[in-house]
Design a protein around this motif. Structure first.
Motif, PDB file in Angstrom:
ATOM      1  N   MET A  74     -10.317  14.282  -4.171  1.00 13.34           N
ATOM      2  CA  MET A  74     -10.577  14.163  -5.587  1.00 13.34           C
ATOM      3  C   MET A  74      -9.387  13.545  -6.322  1.00 13.34           C
ATOM      4  N   ALA A  78      -6.936  11.810  -5.006  1.00 14.77           N
ATOM      5  CA  ALA A  78      -6.743  10.443  -4.512  1.00 14.77           C
ATOM      6  C   ALA A  78      -7.692   9.474  -5.200  1.00 14.77           C
ATOM      7  N   GLN A  79      -8.931   9.899  -5.398  1.00 19.06           N
ATOM      8  CA  GLN A  79      -9.898   9.038  -6.085  1.00 19.06           C
ATOM      9  C   GLN A  79      -9.491   8.825  -7.547  1.00 19.06           C
ATOM     10  N   LEU A  80      -9.043   9.877  -8.178  1.00 18.95           N
ATOM     11  CA  LEU A  80      -8.588   9.785  -9.564  1.00 18.95           C
ATOM     12  C   LEU A  80      -7.394   8.833  -9.653  1.00 18.95           C
ATOM     13  N   TYR A  81      -6.485   8.971  -8.714  1.00 20.31           N
ATOM     14  CA  TYR A  81      -5.302   8.109  -8.673  1.00 20.31           C
ATOM     15  C   TYR A  81      -5.705   6.647  -8.483  1.00 20.31           C
ATOM     16  N   ASP A  82      -6.529   6.396  -7.484  1.00 19.08           N
ATOM     17  CA  ASP A  82      -6.948   5.019  -7.196  1.00 19.08           C
ATOM     18  C   ASP A  82      -7.658   4.376  -8.382  1.00 19.08           C
ATOM     19  N   ALA A  83      -8.500   5.150  -9.034  1.00 16.40           N
ATOM     20  CA  ALA A  83      -9.312   4.594 -10.119  1.00 16.40           C
ATOM     21  C   ALA A  83      -8.550   4.444 -11.435  1.00 16.40           C
TER      22      ALA A  83
END
Length: 161
Positions: free
Chosen positions: A1, A3-8
């Motif tokens: 979760m 990591a996805q927030l970071y990437d996006a």
């Protein structure tokens, strides 16, 4: 979760911070601090379902920016006071860093206190006022001053390593 927030959203957050700070390096540091804080929080408890992740990140970033400016103001004030000290009495670079870190910890500790508790504590500890004098200054009863001081001391004791 996380990591996805970071990437996006890392790029967007860095840009948002850069606009407010006017400095790429500081913006990058605060963006990393934001995600590091989220990562630590996610280890203690699961992150809420974020319908508006940018609003969530903005709230975190605003707090980091306030802390950033507070630290810099404190550092400037310390350096201005230090400039008045004769060279033979000036602390070493290592001592300066330790003092500055201690001042920042004290500032954070005081900032965590409710406003009236902080005011009573500072009137007592910095101005040397008695509880009766503090009560008169703050237009409250001595009993309230005692309660505020107990709360401040309890907070300080719990914050001690």
């Amino acid at each position: 979760m996380v990591a996805q927030l970071y990437d996006a959203h890392h790029g967007w957050l860095s840009s948002w911070l850069r606009k407010r700070l006017g400095n790429n390096a500081d913006a990058a540091d605060l963006a990393q601090d934001a995600f590091a804080g989220i990562l630590l929080a996610s280890r203690r408890q699961s992150l809420p379902n974020l319908r508006e992740p940018r609003a969530y990140l903005t709230t975190i970033a605003k707090r980091l920016v306030v802390d950033f400016y507070r630290r810099h103001a404190l550092e400037r004030a310390y350096l201005e006071a230090l400039a008045l000290v004769p060279a033979e009495h000036a602390p070493s670079e290592e001592q300066r860093l330790i003092i500055l870190q201690s001042l920042q910890e004290i500032d954070a500790l005081l900032d965590a206190l409710p406003a009236k508790v902080r005011q009573a504590f500072l009137l007592s500890q910095l101005d040397g006022l008695t509880y009766a004098q503090i009560a008169a200054e703050m237009s409250i009863g001595v009993r309230s001053v005692k309660r505020y001081m107990a709360e401040a001391f309890r907070h300080c004791i719990l914050a001690a390593p």
